[in-house]
Design a protein around this motif. Structure first.
Motif, PDB file in Angstrom:
ATOM      1  N   LEU A  36       0.854  -1.178   0.000  1.00  0.00           N
ATOM      2  CA  LEU A  36       0.000   0.000   0.000  1.00  0.00           C
ATOM      3  C   LEU A  36       0.892   1.230   0.000  1.00  0.00           C
ATOM      4  CD1 LEU A  36      -3.013   0.836   0.231  1.00  0.00           C
ATOM      5  CD2 LEU A  36      -2.715   0.870   2.692  1.00  0.00           C
ATOM      6  N   ALA A  37       0.769   2.031  -1.041  1.00  0.00           N
ATOM      7  CA  ALA A  37       1.600   3.230  -1.159  1.00  0.00           C
ATOM      8  C   ALA A  37       1.275   4.213  -0.040  1.00  0.00           C
ATOM      9  CB  ALA A  37       1.377   3.895  -2.509  1.00  0.00           C
ATOM     10  N   LYS A  38       2.233   5.055   0.285  1.00  0.00           N
ATOM     11  CA  LYS A  38       2.089   6.034   1.363  1.00  0.00           C
ATOM     12  C   LYS A  38       0.860   6.922   1.144  1.00  0.00           C
ATOM     13  CE  LYS A  38       4.956   9.370   3.821  1.00  0.00           C
ATOM     14  NZ  LYS A  38       6.265  10.023   3.862  1.00  0.00           N
TER      15      LYS A  38
ATOM     16  N   ALA B 209      -2.582   7.146   3.458  1.00  0.00           N
ATOM     17  CA  ALA B 209      -3.082   8.387   4.051  1.00  0.00           C
ATOM     18  C   ALA B 209      -4.546   8.615   3.682  1.00  0.00           C
ATOM     19  CB  ALA B 209      -2.224   9.569   3.600  1.00  0.00           C
ATOM     20  N   GLU B 210      -4.886   8.364   2.435  1.00  0.00           N
ATOM     21  CA  GLU B 210      -6.272   8.551   1.982  1.00  0.00           C
ATOM     22  C   GLU B 210      -7.215   7.576   2.681  1.00  0.00           C
ATOM     23  OE1 GLU B 210      -8.872   7.976  -2.103  1.00  0.00           O
ATOM     24  OE2 GLU B 210      -6.706   8.217  -2.262  1.00  0.00           O
ATOM     25  N   LEU B 211      -6.818   6.303   2.732  1.00  0.00           N
ATOM     26  CA  LEU B 211      -7.666   5.301   3.379  1.00  0.00           C
ATOM     27  C   LEU B 211      -7.751   5.517   4.884  1.00  0.00           C
ATOM     28  CD1 LEU B 211      -6.786   2.108   1.342  1.00  0.00           C
ATOM     29  CD2 LEU B 211      -9.028   3.202   1.516  1.00  0.00           C
ATOM     30  N   ALA B 212      -6.704   6.032   5.492  1.00  0.00           N
ATOM     31  CA  ALA B 212      -6.741   6.309   6.928  1.00  0.00           C
ATOM     32  C   ALA B 212      -7.812   7.341   7.244  1.00  0.00           C
ATOM     33  CB  ALA B 212      -5.378   6.783   7.415  1.00  0.00           C
ATOM     34  N   THR B 213      -7.973   8.329   6.380  1.00  0.00           N
ATOM     35  CA  THR B 213      -9.018   9.337   6.571  1.00  0.00           C
ATOM     36  C   THR B 213     -10.392   8.681   6.525  1.00  0.00           C
ATOM     37  OG1 THR B 213      -7.623  11.026   5.566  1.00  0.00           O
ATOM     38  CG2 THR B 213      -9.977  11.482   5.632  1.00  0.00           C
ATOM     39  N   VAL B 214     -10.568   7.777   5.594  1.00  0.00           N
ATOM     40  CA  VAL B 214     -11.852   7.075   5.457  1.00  0.00           C
ATOM     41  C   VAL B 214     -12.115   6.216   6.688  1.00  0.00           C
ATOM     42  CG1 VAL B 214     -13.133   5.378   4.095  1.00  0.00           C
ATOM     43  CG2 VAL B 214     -11.757   7.126   2.940  1.00  0.00           C
TER      44      VAL B 214
ATOM     45  N   ALA C 214     -11.787  -3.734  -1.276  1.00  0.00           N
ATOM     46  CA  ALA C 214     -10.705  -4.355  -2.030  1.00  0.00           C
ATOM     47  C   ALA C 214      -9.404  -4.342  -1.240  1.00  0.00           C
ATOM     48  CB  ALA C 214     -10.529  -3.629  -3.369  1.00  0.00           C
ATOM     49  N   MET C 215      -9.138  -3.239  -0.562  1.00  0.00           N
ATOM     50  CA  MET C 215      -7.913  -3.159   0.234  1.00  0.00           C
ATOM     51  C   MET C 215      -7.950  -4.159   1.384  1.00  0.00           C
ATOM     52  SD  MET C 215      -6.020  -1.964   3.024  1.00  0.00           S
ATOM     53  CE  MET C 215      -7.234  -1.077   3.934  1.00  0.00           C
ATOM     54  N   LEU C 216      -9.078  -4.242   2.070  1.00  0.00           N
ATOM     55  CA  LEU C 216      -9.190  -5.197   3.179  1.00  0.00           C
ATOM     56  C   LEU C 216      -9.107  -6.636   2.676  1.00  0.00           C
ATOM     57  CD1 LEU C 216     -11.964  -3.497   5.318  1.00  0.00           C
ATOM     58  CD2 LEU C 216      -9.544  -3.724   5.897  1.00  0.00           C
ATOM     59  N   ALA C 217      -9.716  -6.905   1.525  1.00  0.00           N
ATOM     60  CA  ALA C 217      -9.657  -8.250   0.956  1.00  0.00           C
ATOM     61  C   ALA C 217      -8.223  -8.618   0.585  1.00  0.00           C
ATOM     62  CB  ALA C 217     -10.571  -8.351  -0.263  1.00  0.00           C
ATOM     63  N   SER C 218      -7.466  -7.657   0.061  1.00  0.00           N
ATOM     64  CA  SER C 218      -6.083  -7.956  -0.321  1.00  0.00           C
ATOM     65  C   SER C 218      -5.228  -8.228   0.917  1.00  0.00           C
ATOM     66  CB  SER C 218      -5.487  -6.834  -1.163  1.00  0.00           C
ATOM     67  OG  SER C 218      -5.190  -5.711  -0.372  1.00  0.00           O
ATOM     68  N   VAL C 219      -5.465  -7.506   1.983  1.00  0.00           N
ATOM     69  CA  VAL C 219      -4.716  -7.769   3.222  1.00  0.00           C
ATOM     70  C   VAL C 219      -5.065  -9.144   3.750  1.00  0.00           C
ATOM     71  CG1 VAL C 219      -4.506  -7.073   5.649  1.00  0.00           C
ATOM     72  CG2 VAL C 219      -4.467  -5.340   3.861  1.00  0.00           C
ATOM     73  N   SER C 220      -6.330  -9.482   3.732  1.00  0.00           N
ATOM     74  CA  SER C 220      -6.770 -10.782   4.218  1.00  0.00           C
ATOM     75  C   SER C 220      -6.205 -11.905   3.341  1.00  0.00           C
ATOM     76  CB  SER C 220      -8.308 -10.828   4.220  1.00  0.00           C
ATOM     77  OG  SER C 220      -8.755 -12.092   4.580  1.00  0.00           O
ATOM     78  N   ARG C 221      -6.251 -11.705   2.030  1.00  0.00           N
ATOM     79  CA  ARG C 221      -5.761 -12.699   1.078  1.00  0.00           C
ATOM     80  C   ARG C 221      -4.248 -12.883   1.220  1.00  0.00           C
ATOM     81  NH1 ARG C 221      -8.346 -10.679  -2.814  1.00  0.00           N
ATOM     82  NH2 ARG C 221      -6.793  -9.172  -3.431  1.00  0.00           N
TER      83      ARG C 221
END
Length: 117
Positions: free
Chosen positions: A17-19, A23-28, A104-111
């Motif tokens: 996950l790029a920096k 940062a964008e996802l952390a805001t969400v 999608a991000m959570l699925a990729s971490v889980s995968r």
């Protein structure tokens, strides 16, 4: 000598996950870190019509209308919902592109961390 220098650990792979993305996802995720905002998003997303009037959301909480509006504003700023004023009322709808990106991000971490079978 560190453990990695001694050869007991593999070096980390490239950053998944790029920096900027982090940062964008952390805001969400920060916006969803409040139970009221999480419930608001859930109520909006569960509507068959895809949108809900703020007048329908306020009675679901033991909070004042200005407080609900503040929470909705934070969800809007995080890109989770869009709003449209119609006369004196504001209607909210979920932005699927944001929720899909989170999923999608959570699925990729889980995968990436699933044990091999």
């Amino acid at each position: 000598m560190s453990k990695q220098e001694a050869g007991c650990c593999e070096p980390l792979p490239e950053e998944p996950l790029a920096k900027e993305q982090a940062a964008e996802l952390a805001t969400v995720f920060k916006a969803l870190g409040d139970p009221v905002r999480l419930r608001l998003l859930s109520l909006i997303a569960s509507r068959p019509s895809g949108e809900v009037c703020v007048c329908e959301l306020t009675p679901a909480f033991d909070l004042s209308q200005p407080t609900i509006s503040h929470h909705l504003k934070l969800l809007r700023q995080a890109g989770l919902v869009d709003s449209e004023r119609r006369g004196t009322w504001v209607y909210y709808r979920v932005r699927p592109e944001t929720t899909d990106r989170m999923a999608a991000m959570l699925a990729s971490v889980s995968r990436d961390h699933a044990p091999a079978v």
